[in-house]
Design a protein around this motif. Structure first.
Motif, short mmCIF file in Angstrom:
data_model
loop_
_atom_site.label_atom_id
_atom_site.label_comp_id
_atom_site.label_asym_id
_atom_site.label_seq_id
_atom_site.Cartn_x
_atom_site.Cartn_y
_atom_site.Cartn_z
N THR A 120 -65.81 92.65 -38.15
CA THR A 120 -64.35 92.80 -38.16
C THR A 120 -63.76 91.67 -37.85
O THR A 120 -62.85 91.02 -38.53
CB THR A 120 -63.81 93.97 -37.58
N ALA A 121 -64.14 91.09 -36.53
CA ALA A 121 -63.72 89.86 -35.93
C ALA A 121 -63.97 88.75 -36.72
O ALA A 121 -62.99 87.66 -36.70
CB ALA A 121 -64.28 89.84 -34.49
N LEU A 122 -65.06 88.42 -37.35
CA LEU A 122 -65.50 87.49 -37.94
C LEU A 122 -64.72 87.47 -39.36
O LEU A 122 -64.12 86.36 -39.54
CB LEU A 122 -67.05 87.41 -38.51
N ALA A 123 -64.56 88.57 -39.86
CA ALA A 123 -63.61 88.56 -41.22
C ALA A 123 -62.06 88.31 -40.83
O ALA A 123 -61.59 87.50 -41.74
CB ALA A 123 -63.68 90.19 -41.59
N GLN A 124 -61.78 88.55 -39.87
CA GLN A 124 -60.29 88.31 -39.25
C GLN A 124 -60.44 86.77 -39.23
O GLN A 124 -59.47 86.00 -39.84
CB GLN A 124 -59.93 88.98 -38.08
N GLN A 125 -61.46 86.22 -38.57
CA GLN A 125 -61.40 84.52 -38.38
C GLN A 125 -61.27 83.77 -39.69
O GLN A 125 -60.85 82.86 -39.87
CB GLN A 125 -62.69 84.30 -37.55
N LYS A 126 -61.99 84.51 -40.80
CA LYS A 126 -61.99 84.00 -41.77
C LYS A 126 -61.11 84.29 -43.06
O LYS A 126 -61.14 83.86 -44.08
CB LYS A 126 -63.50 84.32 -42.55
N GLY A 127 -59.85 84.71 -42.48
CA GLY A 127 -58.91 85.26 -43.11
C GLY A 127 -59.10 86.41 -43.87
O GLY A 127 -58.28 86.49 -45.05
N CYS A 128 -59.97 87.30 -43.86
CA CYS A 128 -59.98 88.35 -44.40
C CYS A 128 -59.94 89.64 -43.31
O CYS A 128 -60.79 90.48 -43.68
CB CYS A 128 -61.65 88.40 -44.99
N LYS A 129 -58.67 89.61 -42.85
CA LYS A 129 -58.49 90.84 -41.99
C LYS A 129 -58.49 92.03 -42.72
O LYS A 129 -59.12 93.08 -42.07
CB LYS A 129 -57.29 90.61 -41.15
N ALA A 130 -57.77 92.29 -43.73
CA ALA A 130 -57.73 93.57 -44.68
C ALA A 130 -59.07 94.12 -44.91
O ALA A 130 -59.25 95.44 -44.89
CB ALA A 130 -56.83 93.36 -45.64
N MET A 131 -60.04 92.87 -45.63
CA MET A 131 -61.32 93.59 -45.84
C MET A 131 -62.07 93.79 -44.83
O MET A 131 -62.98 95.09 -44.77
CB MET A 131 -61.89 92.41 -46.60
N GLY A 132 -62.10 93.25 -43.73
CA GLY A 132 -62.78 93.75 -42.32
C GLY A 132 -62.32 94.99 -41.80
O GLY A 132 -63.25 95.62 -41.61
N GLU A 133 -61.16 95.19 -41.98
CA GLU A 133 -60.70 96.60 -41.36
C GLU A 133 -61.11 97.76 -42.30
O GLU A 133 -61.31 98.47 -41.83
CB GLU A 133 -59.13 96.58 -41.32
N TYR A 134 -61.16 97.42 -43.78
CA TYR A 134 -61.73 98.41 -44.78
C TYR A 134 -62.95 98.50 -44.43
O TYR A 134 -63.53 99.70 -44.34
CB TYR A 134 -61.24 97.74 -46.15
N LEU A 135 -63.95 97.54 -44.22
CA LEU A 135 -65.32 97.72 -43.93
C LEU A 135 -65.55 98.35 -42.60
O LEU A 135 -66.32 99.54 -42.62
CB LEU A 135 -65.88 96.42 -43.97
N GLU A 136 -64.86 98.25 -41.63
CA GLU A 136 -64.98 98.95 -40.35
C GLU A 136 -64.61 100.37 -40.58
O GLU A 136 -65.54 101.20 -39.94
CB GLU A 136 -63.88 98.16 -39.42
N ALA A 137 -63.49 100.67 -41.09
CA ALA A 137 -63.19 102.05 -41.37
C ALA A 137 -64.29 102.64 -41.99
O ALA A 137 -64.49 104.17 -41.78
CB ALA A 137 -61.79 102.10 -42.04
#
Length: 117
Positions: free
Chosen positions: A85-102
């Motif tokens: 999730t942190a990596l996705a946020q760093q790469k500009g994919c916060k929403a996808m990171g949050e979705y995958l985490e959930a």
């Protein structure tokens, strides 16, 4: 209650229902693909059988370990999801990171709720 492989079994059952309906219609119309459709149904039935065996084995194995052992297995998953999730946020994919985490954490929480022996 959630069970391992439940989603895959449900999807295969839906696919089987669809292919069986198409097979019946094609046999009634003597379509040339009736045999191929029938074979596809047999393959889906075999896949359901195999995944059912995997589900039974997964449940049996999970029932036979302690809560502590379960946690030791699942904690690295949680830690990995947080890193992802942190990596996705760093790469500009916060929403996808949050979705995958959930999604992943929902599965982990359901696994924790599986019955104990």
């Amino acid at each position: 209650m959630f069970l391992p492989y439940e989603r895959q079994i449900t999807e295969l059952l839906q696919e089987l229902i669809h292919f069986r309906a198409v097979t019946v219609r094609s046999q009634q119309e003597k379509a040339r693909y009736a045999e191929e459709l029938s074979e596809t149904c047999k393959e889906i039935e075999q896949a359901l059988y195999e995944i059912g065996k995997r589900q039974t084995l997964a449940l049996r194995q999970w029932e036979n370990i302690s809560d502590r052992e379960r946690s030791r297995i699942l904690i690295p998953v949680s830690e990995g999801v947080e890193k992802m999730t942190a990596l996705a946020q760093q790469k500009g994919c916060k929403a996808m990171g949050e979705y995958l985490e959930a999604s992943v954490m929902e599965e982990v929480l359901m696994i924790l709720d599986l019955p104990k022996k």
